[in-house]
Design a protein around this motif. Structure first.
Motif, PDB file in Angstrom:
ATOM      1  N   LEU A 100      30.798  32.957  89.808  1.00  0.00           N
ATOM      2  CA  LEU A 100      29.643  32.949  88.986  1.00  0.00           C
ATOM      3  C   LEU A 100      29.019  31.550  88.372  1.00  0.00           C
ATOM      4  CD1 LEU A 100      30.524  36.225  86.881  1.00  0.00           C
ATOM      5  CD2 LEU A 100      28.365  35.795  87.772  1.00  0.00           C
ATOM      6  N   ILE A 101      30.051  30.887  88.027  1.00  0.00           N
ATOM      7  CA  ILE A 101      29.764  29.384  87.311  1.00  0.00           C
ATOM      8  C   ILE A 101      29.057  28.519  88.466  1.00  0.00           C
ATOM      9  CG2 ILE A 101      30.917  27.568  86.304  1.00  0.00           C
ATOM     10  CD1 ILE A 101      32.924  29.336  85.156  1.00  0.00           C
ATOM     11  N   PRO A 102      29.473  28.338  89.505  1.00  0.00           N
ATOM     12  CA  PRO A 102      28.693  27.403  90.260  1.00  0.00           C
ATOM     13  C   PRO A 102      27.169  27.941  90.848  1.00  0.00           C
ATOM     14  CG  PRO A 102      31.172  27.774  91.340  1.00  0.00           C
ATOM     15  CD  PRO A 102      30.744  28.943  90.246  1.00  0.00           C
ATOM     16  N   ALA A 103      26.824  29.496  90.387  1.00  0.00           N
ATOM     17  CA  ALA A 103      25.615  29.799  90.692  1.00  0.00           C
ATOM     18  C   ALA A 103      24.828  29.918  89.687  1.00  0.00           C
ATOM     19  CB  ALA A 103      25.838  31.223  91.289  1.00  0.00           C
ATOM     20  N   LEU A 153      24.392  46.286  95.339  1.00  0.00           N
ATOM     21  CA  LEU A 153      23.106  45.955  94.744  1.00  0.00           C
ATOM     22  C   LEU A 153      22.475  44.691  95.116  1.00  0.00           C
ATOM     23  CD1 LEU A 153      24.315  46.744  90.785  1.00  0.00           C
ATOM     24  CD2 LEU A 153      22.885  47.951  92.363  1.00  0.00           C
ATOM     25  N   THR A 154      21.234  44.686  95.289  1.00  0.00           N
ATOM     26  CA  THR A 154      20.584  43.394  96.062  1.00  0.00           C
ATOM     27  C   THR A 154      20.111  42.491  94.877  1.00  0.00           C
ATOM     28  OG1 THR A 154      20.129  44.775  98.091  1.00  0.00           O
ATOM     29  CG2 THR A 154      18.968  42.715  97.827  1.00  0.00           C
ATOM     30  N   VAL A 155      20.615  41.431  94.984  1.00  0.00           N
ATOM     31  CA  VAL A 155      20.153  40.576  93.799  1.00  0.00           C
ATOM     32  C   VAL A 155      18.987  39.539  94.540  1.00  0.00           C
ATOM     33  CG1 VAL A 155      21.005  38.437  92.214  1.00  0.00           C
ATOM     34  CG2 VAL A 155      22.330  40.529  92.692  1.00  0.00           C
ATOM     35  N   LYS A 173      23.234  24.418  95.103  1.00  0.00           N
ATOM     36  CA  LYS A 173      23.173  25.459  94.003  1.00  0.00           C
ATOM     37  C   LYS A 173      22.769  26.876  94.679  1.00  0.00           C
ATOM     38  CE  LYS A 173      23.642  25.143  89.921  1.00  0.00           C
ATOM     39  NZ  LYS A 173      24.841  25.506  89.281  1.00  0.00           N
ATOM     40  N   GLN A 174      21.699  26.780  95.524  1.00  0.00           N
ATOM     41  CA  GLN A 174      21.101  27.783  96.269  1.00  0.00           C
ATOM     42  C   GLN A 174      22.081  28.713  97.189  1.00  0.00           C
ATOM     43  OE1 GLN A 174      18.105  29.068  95.431  1.00  0.00           O
ATOM     44  NE2 GLN A 174      18.627  30.644  96.923  1.00  0.00           N
ATOM     45  N   ARG A 175      22.983  27.876  97.688  1.00  0.00           N
ATOM     46  CA  ARG A 175      23.975  28.692  98.437  1.00  0.00           C
ATOM     47  C   ARG A 175      25.215  29.345  97.494  1.00  0.00           C
ATOM     48  NH1 ARG A 175      22.801  24.284 102.156  1.00  0.00           N
ATOM     49  NH2 ARG A 175      24.631  22.879 101.414  1.00  0.00           N
ATOM     50  N   ASN A 176      25.204  28.584  96.397  1.00  0.00           N
ATOM     51  CA  ASN A 176      26.273  29.370  95.482  1.00  0.00           C
ATOM     52  C   ASN A 176      25.545  30.615  94.908  1.00  0.00           C
ATOM     53  OD1 ASN A 176      28.234  27.493  95.734  1.00  0.00           O
ATOM     54  ND2 ASN A 176      27.368  25.999  94.203  1.00  0.00           N
ATOM     55  N   LYS A 177      24.159  30.466  94.611  1.00  0.00           N
ATOM     56  CA  LYS A 177      23.470  31.842  94.243  1.00  0.00           C
ATOM     57  C   LYS A 177      23.661  32.973  95.409  1.00  0.00           C
ATOM     58  CE  LYS A 177      19.932  29.515  91.637  1.00  0.00           C
ATOM     59  NZ  LYS A 177      18.430  29.639  91.224  1.00  0.00           N
ATOM     60  N   GLU A 178      23.671  32.337  96.673  1.00  0.00           N
ATOM     61  CA  GLU A 178      23.669  33.515  97.698  1.00  0.00           C
ATOM     62  C   GLU A 178      24.975  34.210  97.850  1.00  0.00           C
ATOM     63  OE1 GLU A 178      21.595  31.246 100.694  1.00  0.00           O
ATOM     64  OE2 GLU A 178      19.798  31.609  99.551  1.00  0.00           O
ATOM     65  N   ARG A 179      25.998  33.102  97.687  1.00  0.00           N
ATOM     66  CA  ARG A 179      27.512  33.734  97.542  1.00  0.00           C
ATOM     67  C   ARG A 179      27.656  34.645  96.561  1.00  0.00           C
ATOM     68  NH1 ARG A 179      32.412  29.942  96.216  1.00  0.00           N
ATOM     69  NH2 ARG A 179      31.155  29.089  94.599  1.00  0.00           N
ATOM     70  N   LEU A 180      27.110  34.435  95.375  1.00  0.00           N
ATOM     71  CA  LEU A 180      27.211  35.450  94.105  1.00  0.00           C
ATOM     72  C   LEU A 180      26.647  36.599  94.516  1.00  0.00           C
ATOM     73  CD1 LEU A 180      27.814  36.387  91.627  1.00  0.00           C
ATOM     74  CD2 LEU A 180      25.960  35.036  90.552  1.00  0.00           C
ATOM     75  N   ALA A 181      25.338  36.692  95.031  1.00  0.00           N
ATOM     76  CA  ALA A 181      24.520  37.675  95.704  1.00  0.00           C
ATOM     77  C   ALA A 181      25.417  38.615  96.511  1.00  0.00           C
ATOM     78  CB  ALA A 181      23.211  37.205  96.345  1.00  0.00           C
ATOM     79  N   HIS A 182      25.945  38.029  97.384  1.00  0.00           N
ATOM     80  CA  HIS A 182      26.781  38.490  98.465  1.00  0.00           C
ATOM     81  C   HIS A 182      28.029  39.343  97.913  1.00  0.00           C
ATOM     82  CE1 HIS A 182      30.001  38.630 101.623  1.00  0.00           C
ATOM     83  NE2 HIS A 182      28.924  39.114 102.132  1.00  0.00           N
TER      84      HIS A 182
END
Ligand code: Z15
Length: 839
Positions: free
Chosen positions: A661-664, A557-559, A540-549
């Motif tokens: 978006l969904i996986p994050a 923008l920096t999420v 989940k964390q890596r998916n968030k980072e993928r979205l942030a990227h």
């Protein structure tokens, strides 16, 4: 020097370039061959786009072999076939899906790597096929994937729009702007033009009655419908079905028009010419044509598509030499909403006027061939066409509709003698200036079965909009098929790491659980396994980072990725209540501002994402976007709160963006006013990816809660039976907002006071709440805020949250679109799988 040499491994290129019997692997040879021949490009200046195109053509070669074998085996075995008529197919990208379905992803990854490319970069070059607005169009795409994966002889029929759903831009003030989506610009490797498969489609002209219900239709304008085929590979099967899309062309070649890119709505409405028919997808979701310009063109789209599809279906049927009365034994046609309802009078016309059947014979065939799915009970979305317009464009069809109505109302009169109000309600024709044809009524009486798309919705269909028809025809005709999603795209493809973890944990081949999604229930026993939970959370964390990227590279923008990710992505509509969400965000912001820095530190940091398009003429929906964008601006820039609350509106929502978006997401919002969201399908996608659900007791949310357990979802708000009464109270016993819901009043007054710029601009939006508040924001606001607080609290207990996440994924088996499509096949169509032998 080196710069003249292709990327990748010299030896690999050399041997593949040398000649056809070089000893390089087949995939590499095929890609290089397409670079040189199909693309007529040189290896020396091949970029990612060229590599994508060559790889796509090479994959297409594989699909073609399977496609041919599938169609051949259908022709040989001659099974009953099903056809899915949909004005929208929201397919997204194809290459990754095709690679996964063919089981060739890793081989292609290696091959393109040797040629100097990364498979991810290549996949990213593909444009979405965005021939749909939202849920209804994406459902059609999932059903095609599932039909092929369950080996059903199922074809889709749609339109080949030159422009898909508009591209959304956000102006500096925060307004949505629309730009055309010329998705076919770079040529489309996934379609096969079938210039030889074409039909002449008539419009206008005049119709004469010949007695006995028969007639003749002549003159007017004839337009050519030309077929383009899109291959639909099944997952782990040889079955490769077909999606046939029609393009309109002038019969004679001088009838050209130009698309005016400057004014989207006017361009949509502009032309009367042949190519205009399939030039653009109508961007209105949940709005019937009646209040919109360009309605004649939309009617022409509907007829053009249904007439071409029926002609094609009948030609295929006739090739088998069976008598026409056997049509229902070989053909089932599913109508995706009322958009293809003209197929009913069109088939009547063919059977009466061309096949020379009598009325009873024709009507009995028609009512055994068609099946109708309803996707909404919102009155403004129920299609009605003005009688004079139909009379002008389709004069013979109007006669047939009147005849159907006459026989139908005679039967109603026999059952309910003298009940004039009932007759008026059930009539296909709504009295008024002008008279209108009620397409849902026509679809109901012309079909074998009618279904809604989730249990609650199907109940509402039976007890409200179609109650009279249930009384008249009996309840057994009216049933439910709860929607589903394909776990291939919406888990394996968009969240490969999670898919791998599931495969590893279940100790099953992924082909097994991806085709029998109930098997993921096996994850339940691992909720107590701390190492598993750790892996689950790390993904989940890596998916968030993928979205942030993604946000960093597209918007600059920096999420922050150490926060809870809270996501609401769907078409903008008042009933979906994005406004409730943004008002809740403002409430949170004001609450944070009032806290001391020490108290703030105890709060749960949250990043709120919005994405979605508004219909170009939907003023209130566009204002909501503007408010979200401006709230984001102020909140993200506030040093007091920016560590605890960030808000983003991601422009140009699409299938591909949803896949990021969904996986994050930790939590996603599905917060429609109870009784308004027929099903929802993104709710299923989030939950399948281990995101928890915050929602109202509506649509498929209810069935998701039944499956995953109520303790794993966050429900709030009034229930469906309360809605009618609350609306009545709003109208006849209004309570000032300040008294009724002080928290909401405070938020609204802050907007009004200019906290988010341009105070006056938002007044019409705020007035919808201050005035009759049709979607009940003021009734649900307090319980919404309470639910958000419960989400925060639950998130603090990280281990328990992860357990909820695992339990949610584990119990989503029911929501595979394989289950849904098999329900259609078994209980409606009577269509059985056909196994295409693997060679
Ligand atoms: C659309 O996307 C849906 C219903 C409609 O009447 C139209 Cl015109 C477009 C959606 C529903 O809103 C949604 O709840 C459902 O999940 C989806 O169709 C597929 O059934």
């Amino acid at each position: 020097g080196k710069e003249h040499w292709p990327r990748g491994e010299e030896a690999v290129w050399k041997s593949a370039l040398r000649d056809v019997d070089a000893d390089s692997p087949a995939i590499i040879k095929s890609i290089v061959n397409h670079v040189q021949t199909s693309l007529a490009r040189q290896a020396y200046n091949l970029d990612d786009l060229g590599a994508y195109q060559a790889a796509a053509l090479s994959v297409r070669d594989n699909l073609l072999v399977n496609w041919n074998e599938t169609q051949l085996s259908y022709t040989r075995k001659n099974p009953k076939r099903a056809y899915y008529l949909s004005l929208e197919f929201l397919m997204g990208r194809t290459l990754d899906n095709a690679l996964l379905n063919l089981g060739l992803k890793e081989q292609y990854r290696d091959s393109v790597k040797k040629l100097g490319f990364s498979v991810e970069d290549i996949l990213d070059k593909e444009r979405d096929a965005a021939l749909g607005n939202g849920g209804l169009g994406r459902l059609a795409a999932c059903y095609l994937d599932s039909g092929a994966s369950t080996e059903l002889p199922l074809w889709g029929y749609g339109l080949r729009y030159k422009y898909g759903i508009f591209q959304q831009l956000i102006s500096p003030e925060g307004n949505q702007l629309e730009a055309p989506d010329p998705w076919l610009e770079n040529s489309n490797p996934w379609e096969l033009p079938r210039l030889d498969v074409n039909y002449e489609i008539r419009f206008y002209g005049h119709a004469d009655r010949l007695g006995d219900g028969k007639g003749i239709w002549q003159g007017g304008q004839e337009v050519l419908a030309v077929a383009y085929d899109v291959m639909i590979p099944g997952y782990g099967t040889k079955t490769t079905n077909n999606l046939r899309l029609w393009e309109s062309k002038p019969k004679r070649g001088f009838d050209l028009n130009s698309f005016n890119a400057g004014n989207y709505e006017a361009a949509v409405a502009s032309s009367n010419s042949a190519d205009a028919i399939t030039s653009v997808l109508y961007p209105n979701d949940h709005t019937s044509c009646m209040y919109r310009i360009g309605k004649e063109l939309r009617l022409k789209q509907q007829y053009f598509w249904t007439a071409a599809s029926l002609a094609d279906i009948l030609r295929r049927f006739k090739q088998q030499g069976k008598p026409i009365r056997e049509l229902p034994d070989f053909v089932a046609i599913q109508l995706n909403d009322t958009h293809p309802t003209l197929a009913i009078p069109e088939l009547m016309r063919i059977l009466l006027d061309e096949e020379d059947l009598n009325w009873e014979q024709a009507w009995s065939i028609v009512t055994n061939v068609f099946f109708y799915t309803n996707h909404t009970v919102l009155p403004e979305a129920l299609e009605k066409w003005a009688v004079p317009l139909i009379e002008h464009v389709l004069p013979r069809h109007l006669q047939i509709i009147y005849d159907i109505n006459l026989f139908f109302l005679q039967a109603v009169e026999r059952k309910y003698p003298g009940d004039r109000e009932r007759l008026a309600r059930m009539s296909l024709i709504e009295e008024g200036q002008p008279k209108q044809v009620r397409m849902a009524n026509l679809a109901v009486i012309g079909s074998r079965k009618v279904n809604g798309v989730a249990e609650l919705h199907s109940d509402l269909v039976r007890t409200t909009i179609l109650k009279d028809f249930v009384d008249f025809e009996g309840v057994s005709k009216f049933s439910n098929v709860t929607n589903g999603i394909t776990p291939r795209r919406w888990l394996d493809q968009c969240n490969a790491e999670l898919s791998d973890l599931i495969t590893k944990t279940l100790k099953l081949e992924k082909e097994v659980w991806l085709k029998d999604l109930f098997k993921i229930k096996g994850l339940l026993e691992f909720t107590e396994d701390a190492a598993f939970r750790k892996e689950w959370w790390a993904i989940k964390q890596r998916n968030k980072e993928r979205l942030a990227h993604y946000v960093q590279t597209t918007l600059g923008l920096t999420v922050r990725t150490d926060a809870m990710f809270d996501v609401q992505i769907k078409r903008l509509h008042e009933y979906k209540r994005q406004t409730l969400n943004i008002l809740g965000v403002i409430h949170r912001y004001l609450t944070l501002k009032a806290l001391s820095p020490a108290e703030r530190k105890k709060t749960n940091p949250r990043v709120v994402f919005f994405a979605g398009k508004a219909a170009p003429a939907y003023y209130i929906a566009k204002l909501t976007i503007r408010l979200i964008v401006n709230v984001a601006r102020i909140v993200n820039a506030d040093p007091d709160t920016k560590d605890y609350l960030q808000v983003y509106f991601l422009p140009d929502y699409s299938v591909s963006l949803a896949e990021v978006l969904i996986p994050a997401s930790d939590i996603s919002q599905h917060i429609s006013t109870a009784g308004t969201e027929a099903s929802g399908t993104s709710n299923m996608k989030f939950c399948l990816n281990g995101g928890l659900l915050l929602g109202t007791v509506d649509g498929a949310n209810i069935e998701i809660a039944e499956e995953v357990g109520e303790s794993n979802v966050f429900f709030f708000g009034h229930l469906t039976p309360a809605v009618e009464d609350l609306r009545y109270q709003h109208l006849y016993h209004p309570v000032p907002l300040q008294e009724k819901c002080p928290a909401l009043h405070r938020v609204i007054e802050q907007i009004s006071a200019g906290l988010f710029n341009d105070a006056e601009v938002y007044e019409p939006l705020l007035n919808t709440i201050r005035q009759n508040d049709y979607y009940l924001l003021s009734d649900d606001f307090d319980s919404y805020i309470a639910a958000l607080a419960m989400v925060d609290e639950a998130y603090q207990d990280r281990d328990e949250w992860i357990k909820k996440s695992i339990r949610t994924t584990a119990q989503m088996g029911k929501f595979s679109s394989d289950r849904a499509i098999l329900e259609y096949a078994e209980s409606f169509w009577n269509v059985e799988p056909v196994t295409v032998k693997k060679k």
